[in-house]
Design an enzyme around this catalytic site. Structure first.
Site, PDB file in Angstrom:
ATOM      1  N   ILE A  58      -1.674 -18.767   7.508  1.00  0.00           N
ATOM      2  CA  ILE A  58      -1.174 -18.132   8.747  1.00  0.00           C
ATOM      3  C   ILE A  58      -2.259 -18.072   9.823  1.00  0.00           C
ATOM      4  O   ILE A  58      -1.974 -17.781  10.978  1.00  0.00           O
ATOM      5  CB  ILE A  58      -0.549 -16.725   8.516  1.00  0.00           C
ATOM      6  CG1 ILE A  58      -1.535 -15.762   7.848  1.00  0.00           C
ATOM      7  CG2 ILE A  58       0.753 -16.821   7.753  1.00  0.00           C
ATOM      8  CD1 ILE A  58      -1.087 -14.303   7.930  1.00  0.00           C
ATOM      9  N   THR A 124       2.320  -1.176   4.146  1.00  0.00           N
ATOM     10  CA  THR A 124       2.273  -0.418   2.888  1.00  0.00           C
ATOM     11  C   THR A 124       2.177   1.083   3.138  1.00  0.00           C
ATOM     12  O   THR A 124       1.749   1.510   4.217  1.00  0.00           O
ATOM     13  CB  THR A 124       1.044  -0.886   2.056  1.00  0.00           C
ATOM     14  OG1 THR A 124       0.744   0.077   1.066  1.00  0.00           O
ATOM     15  CG2 THR A 124      -0.202  -1.043   2.912  1.00  0.00           C
ATOM     16  N   ASP A 125       2.531   1.861   2.121  1.00  0.00           N
ATOM     17  CA  ASP A 125       2.376   3.323   2.220  1.00  0.00           C
ATOM     18  C   ASP A 125       0.899   3.727   2.162  1.00  0.00           C
ATOM     19  O   ASP A 125       0.535   4.846   2.510  1.00  0.00           O
ATOM     20  CB  ASP A 125       3.173   4.047   1.120  1.00  0.00           C
ATOM     21  CG  ASP A 125       2.724   3.723  -0.302  1.00  0.00           C
ATOM     22  OD1 ASP A 125       1.939   2.760  -0.492  1.00  0.00           O
ATOM     23  OD2 ASP A 125       3.174   4.416  -1.232  1.00  0.00           O
ATOM     24  N   GLU A 126       0.037   2.783   1.722  1.00  0.00           N
ATOM     25  CA  GLU A 126      -1.381   3.128   1.537  1.00  0.00           C
ATOM     26  C   GLU A 126      -2.091   3.398   2.858  1.00  0.00           C
ATOM     27  O   GLU A 126      -3.162   3.995   2.877  1.00  0.00           O
ATOM     28  CB  GLU A 126      -2.096   2.038   0.738  1.00  0.00           C
ATOM     29  CG  GLU A 126      -1.453   1.835  -0.626  1.00  0.00           C
ATOM     30  CD  GLU A 126      -2.308   1.058  -1.604  1.00  0.00           C
ATOM     31  OE1 GLU A 126      -3.536   1.066  -1.473  1.00  0.00           O
ATOM     32  OE2 GLU A 126      -1.721   0.444  -2.510  1.00  0.00           O
ATOM     33  N   TYR A 149      -8.609  -2.590   1.586  1.00  0.00           N
ATOM     34  CA  TYR A 149      -7.246  -3.153   1.632  1.00  0.00           C
ATOM     35  C   TYR A 149      -6.373  -2.368   2.605  1.00  0.00           C
ATOM     36  O   TYR A 149      -5.792  -2.929   3.537  1.00  0.00           O
ATOM     37  CB  TYR A 149      -6.609  -3.141   0.228  1.00  0.00           C
ATOM     38  CG  TYR A 149      -5.098  -3.312   0.262  1.00  0.00           C
ATOM     39  CD1 TYR A 149      -4.521  -4.505   0.698  1.00  0.00           C
ATOM     40  CD2 TYR A 149      -4.234  -2.270  -0.128  1.00  0.00           C
ATOM     41  CE1 TYR A 149      -3.131  -4.657   0.747  1.00  0.00           C
ATOM     42  CE2 TYR A 149      -2.863  -2.415  -0.073  1.00  0.00           C
ATOM     43  CZ  TYR A 149      -2.312  -3.611   0.364  1.00  0.00           C
ATOM     44  OH  TYR A 149      -0.945  -3.767   0.427  1.00  0.00           O
ATOM     45  N   LYS A 153      -4.638  -3.363   6.294  1.00  0.00           N
ATOM     46  CA  LYS A 153      -3.197  -3.274   6.588  1.00  0.00           C
ATOM     47  C   LYS A 153      -2.967  -2.369   7.800  1.00  0.00           C
ATOM     48  O   LYS A 153      -2.125  -2.656   8.655  1.00  0.00           O
ATOM     49  CB  LYS A 153      -2.424  -2.743   5.370  1.00  0.00           C
ATOM     50  CG  LYS A 153      -2.465  -3.617   4.141  1.00  0.00           C
ATOM     51  CD  LYS A 153      -1.831  -4.974   4.317  1.00  0.00           C
ATOM     52  CE  LYS A 153      -0.323  -4.914   4.440  1.00  0.00           C
ATOM     53  NZ  LYS A 153       0.248  -6.289   4.563  1.00  0.00           N
ATOM     54  N   ILE A 205      -6.650   2.669 -18.066  1.00  0.00           N
ATOM     55  CA  ILE A 205      -6.075   3.473 -16.974  1.00  0.00           C
ATOM     56  C   ILE A 205      -7.219   4.220 -16.301  1.00  0.00           C
ATOM     57  O   ILE A 205      -8.067   4.814 -16.970  1.00  0.00           O
ATOM     58  CB  ILE A 205      -5.043   4.500 -17.510  1.00  0.00           C
ATOM     59  CG1 ILE A 205      -3.955   3.777 -18.292  1.00  0.00           C
ATOM     60  CG2 ILE A 205      -4.439   5.315 -16.379  1.00  0.00           C
ATOM     61  CD1 ILE A 205      -2.893   4.697 -18.853  1.00  0.00           C
ATOM     62  N   TYR A 206      -7.204   4.213 -14.972  1.00  0.00           N
ATOM     63  CA  TYR A 206      -8.264   4.893 -14.233  1.00  0.00           C
ATOM     64  C   TYR A 206      -8.274   6.390 -14.496  1.00  0.00           C
ATOM     65  O   TYR A 206      -7.213   7.035 -14.521  1.00  0.00           O
ATOM     66  CB  TYR A 206      -8.086   4.678 -12.730  1.00  0.00           C
ATOM     67  CG  TYR A 206      -8.541   3.313 -12.262  1.00  0.00           C
ATOM     68  CD1 TYR A 206      -9.795   2.823 -12.607  1.00  0.00           C
ATOM     69  CD2 TYR A 206      -7.717   2.521 -11.473  1.00  0.00           C
ATOM     70  CE1 TYR A 206     -10.218   1.574 -12.184  1.00  0.00           C
ATOM     71  CE2 TYR A 206      -8.136   1.271 -11.037  1.00  0.00           C
ATOM     72  CZ  TYR A 206      -9.394   0.802 -11.406  1.00  0.00           C
ATOM     73  OH  TYR A 206      -9.809  -0.430 -10.983  1.00  0.00           O
ATOM     74  N   PRO A 279     -13.647   3.573  -7.018  1.00  0.00           N
ATOM     75  CA  PRO A 279     -14.272   4.311  -5.903  1.00  0.00           C
ATOM     76  C   PRO A 279     -13.255   4.576  -4.787  1.00  0.00           C
ATOM     77  O   PRO A 279     -12.480   3.684  -4.439  1.00  0.00           O
ATOM     78  CB  PRO A 279     -15.357   3.346  -5.405  1.00  0.00           C
ATOM     79  CG  PRO A 279     -15.468   2.250  -6.408  1.00  0.00           C
ATOM     80  CD  PRO A 279     -14.227   2.249  -7.247  1.00  0.00           C
ATOM     81  N   GLY A 280     -13.288   5.803  -4.269  1.00  0.00           N
ATOM     82  CA  GLY A 280     -12.406   6.150  -3.138  1.00  0.00           C
ATOM     83  C   GLY A 280     -10.930   6.212  -3.495  1.00  0.00           C
ATOM     84  O   GLY A 280     -10.067   6.194  -2.616  1.00  0.00           O
TER      85      GLY A 280
HETATM   86  P1  NAD Z   1       1.010 -11.280  -3.592  1.00  0.00           P
HETATM   87  O1  NAD Z   1      -0.461 -11.211  -3.728  1.00  0.00           O
HETATM   88  O2  NAD Z   1       1.833 -11.400  -4.814  1.00  0.00           O
HETATM   89  O3  NAD Z   1       1.394 -12.504  -2.629  1.00  0.00           O
HETATM   90  C1  NAD Z   1       0.743 -12.759  -1.432  1.00  0.00           C
HETATM   91  C2  NAD Z   1       1.052 -14.191  -1.020  1.00  0.00           C
HETATM   92  O4  NAD Z   1       0.487 -14.412   0.283  1.00  0.00           O
HETATM   93  C3  NAD Z   1       0.444 -15.269  -1.940  1.00  0.00           C
HETATM   94  O5  NAD Z   1       1.421 -16.214  -2.282  1.00  0.00           O
HETATM   95  C4  NAD Z   1      -0.669 -15.872  -1.107  1.00  0.00           C
HETATM   96  O6  NAD Z   1      -0.914 -17.249  -1.396  1.00  0.00           O
HETATM   97  C5  NAD Z   1      -0.130 -15.690   0.301  1.00  0.00           C
HETATM   98  N1  NAD Z   1      -1.176 -15.659   1.339  1.00  0.00           N
HETATM   99  C6  NAD Z   1      -2.276 -14.877   1.381  1.00  0.00           C
HETATM  100  N2  NAD Z   1      -2.976 -15.117   2.496  1.00  0.00           N
HETATM  101  C7  NAD Z   1      -2.310 -16.094   3.175  1.00  0.00           C
HETATM  102  C8  NAD Z   1      -2.533 -16.770   4.398  1.00  0.00           C
HETATM  103  N3  NAD Z   1      -3.619 -16.522   5.144  1.00  0.00           N
HETATM  104  N4  NAD Z   1      -1.636 -17.698   4.809  1.00  0.00           N
HETATM  105  C9  NAD Z   1      -0.549 -17.984   4.047  1.00  0.00           C
HETATM  106  N5  NAD Z   1      -0.293 -17.395   2.871  1.00  0.00           N
HETATM  107  C10 NAD Z   1      -1.162 -16.443   2.442  1.00  0.00           C
HETATM  108  O7  NAD Z   1       1.418 -10.005  -2.735  1.00  0.00           O
HETATM  109  P2  NAD Z   1       2.724  -9.089  -2.796  1.00  0.00           P
HETATM  110  O8  NAD Z   1       2.515  -8.034  -3.794  1.00  0.00           O
HETATM  111  O9  NAD Z   1       3.932  -9.947  -2.880  1.00  0.00           O
HETATM  112  O10 NAD Z   1       2.649  -8.395  -1.348  1.00  0.00           O
HETATM  113  C11 NAD Z   1       3.272  -8.975  -0.210  1.00  0.00           C
HETATM  114  C12 NAD Z   1       3.117  -8.045   0.980  1.00  0.00           C
HETATM  115  O11 NAD Z   1       3.718  -6.792   0.689  1.00  0.00           O
HETATM  116  C13 NAD Z   1       1.668  -7.743   1.369  1.00  0.00           C
HETATM  117  O12 NAD Z   1       1.568  -7.693   2.760  1.00  0.00           O
HETATM  118  C14 NAD Z   1       1.410  -6.358   0.796  1.00  0.00           C
HETATM  119  O13 NAD Z   1       0.450  -5.658   1.540  1.00  0.00           O
HETATM  120  C15 NAD Z   1       2.793  -5.743   0.951  1.00  0.00           C
HETATM  121  N6  NAD Z   1       3.081  -4.652   0.008  1.00  0.00           N
HETATM  122  C16 NAD Z   1       2.961  -4.863  -1.341  1.00  0.00           C
HETATM  123  C17 NAD Z   1       3.261  -3.834  -2.221  1.00  0.00           C
HETATM  124  C18 NAD Z   1       3.160  -4.028  -3.717  1.00  0.00           C
HETATM  125  O14 NAD Z   1       3.295  -3.047  -4.458  1.00  0.00           O
HETATM  126  N7  NAD Z   1       2.984  -5.239  -4.223  1.00  0.00           N
HETATM  127  C19 NAD Z   1       3.667  -2.581  -1.727  1.00  0.00           C
HETATM  128  C20 NAD Z   1       3.796  -2.411  -0.354  1.00  0.00           C
HETATM  129  C21 NAD Z   1       3.506  -3.457   0.506  1.00  0.00           C
END
Ligand code: NAD
Length: 315
Positions: A58, A124-126, A149, A153, A205-206, A279-280
């Site tokens: 991206i 994210t909620d984080e 992280y 976000k 587990i942490y 940490p944190g």
């Molecule tokens: P994931 O790590 O399983 O997948 C991320 C994908 O993004 C991968 O396929 C990776 O190759 C691709 N990617 C990373 N950087 C890229 C780039 N620069 N260009 C193109 N592709 C790229 O992640 P996920 O768990 O599916 O999370 C997806 C989104 O949802 C994230 O933005 C994350 O912050 C958000 N999110 C996740 C959760 C969770 O619990 N997993 C909760 C809330 C929000």
């Protein structure tokens, strides 16, 4: 027929969203740079002529703009990101590059594209940080991220809001809680526990496992994201949570119980092992998701027992 770009489509949530969009007969262009967390098997067997995969980062503005001009999508769901908190602590560079600069680049492309297109940016909620006591964070809650992280976000969310206000792009942001379900990378808590149980290994587990998280089944999140595209108000944020909050130790015991219910043999080395805290480490996340429930009539469908059972079955 509506056409969508899903970035990060080979990841955990992206692949689930793509399956759902295809089921609803939409056209999907999956853009993924195929990082370590992308899994090709996540979309194995998809033969639909409505699906295309293009390997792009991206951060590559030129290529993304070319895709927009060629396919003229109605919307972009941005799920491309680095997502593992522990990795962001040991080295934040990819988080800055993909989660902040990547979003900045997407926003620039949308700004320069000048045609009608809606961005659904997945956050994210984080970003709300540690939620002390019994409070729940609604969409007006201040951002106080604790890890590199969540800070990355949060930065991206601010950029999206700034581009909506200043450049009048059309975007909505989702702030979702912890997802779980099939196809999640085994570095995350639930698949890690399942993997270790299946391989007769201890369950790390942490701290004492008392940290509280809100868990949502991945397809419930994806349903909400599609609602946000069609019904969300531009420039607004929507929390997406199940309301199911539990401690990590409760969750791990539930996974073990699911194995027992399924009469899957559990090896002798499978024992809960408390390890040094991250940490944190935020103690508690808890979302108030009334906005999406009331305004967009969304509600989660899968409860924790069903979700864990389906997840164990998949792994
Ligand atoms: P994931 O790590 O399983 O997948 C991320 C994908 O993004 C991968 O396929 C990776 O190759 C691709 N990617 C990373 N950087 C890229 C780039 N620069 N260009 C193109 N592709 C790229 O992640 P996920 O768990 O599916 O999370 C997806 C989104 O949802 C994230 O933005 C994350 O912050 C958000 N999110 C996740 C959760 C969770 O619990 N997993 C909760 C809330 C929000």
């Amino acid at each position: 027929m509506k056409r969508f770009i899903v970035t990060g489509g080979y990841g955990f949530i992206g692949s689930s969203l793509i399956k759902l969009l295809l089921k609803k007969n939409f056209k999907v262009i999956n853009i993924d740079k195929l990082s370590y967390s992308a899994q090709k098997y996540n979309l194995r067997g998809i033969t639909s002529k409505n699906y295309i995969f293009i390997k792009i980062d991206i951060n590559n503005k030129k290529k993304i703009l070319k895709v927009l001009r060629k396919y003229k999508p109605h919307g972009i769901f941005n799920l491309a990101a680095d997502t593992h908190v522990d990795r962001s602590i040991s080295d934040s560079s990819n988080f800055i590059k993909n989660n902040i600069l990547g979003v900045y680049n997407l926003l620039e492309v949308i700004k320069n594209y000048k045609k009608k297109i809606r961005l659904v940016h997945i956050s994210t909620d984080e970003v709300y940080g540690d939620i002390i006591g019994t409070k729940k964070s609604n969409e007006n809650f201040p951002y106080t991220p604790s890890s590199p992280y969540s800070a990355s976000k949060a930065s991206a969310d601010h950029l999206v809001n700034a581009y909506v206000r200043t450049h009048k792009i059309d975007a909505v942001i989702s702030n979702c809680s912890n997802n779980y379900g099939p196809r999640q990378h085994p570095e995350k808590l639930i698949p890690k526990m399942i993997y270790n149980i299946l391989n007769n290994k201890p369950l790390p587990i942490y701290s004492k496992g008392r940290n509280l998280r809100e868990w949502i089944y991945v397809t419930d999140h994806c349903d909400a994201l599609i609602k946000l595209f069609f019904k969300g108000r531009s420039g607004e944020k929507y929390n997406i949570g199940s309301g199911i909050n539990c401690t990590n130790i409760f969750l791990v015991k539930k996974i073990l119980k699911s194995f027992k219910n399924k009469k899957i043999k559990i090896g002798k080395k499978v024992k809960i092992l408390f390890v040094k805290d991250r940490p944190g480490h935020d103690f508690r996340y808890a979302l108030n998701s009334n906005k999406i429930k009331k305004k967009l009539k969304w509600k989660p469908k899968i409860n924790l027992n069903q979700g864990i059972s389906k997840t164990v079955d998949w792994y």
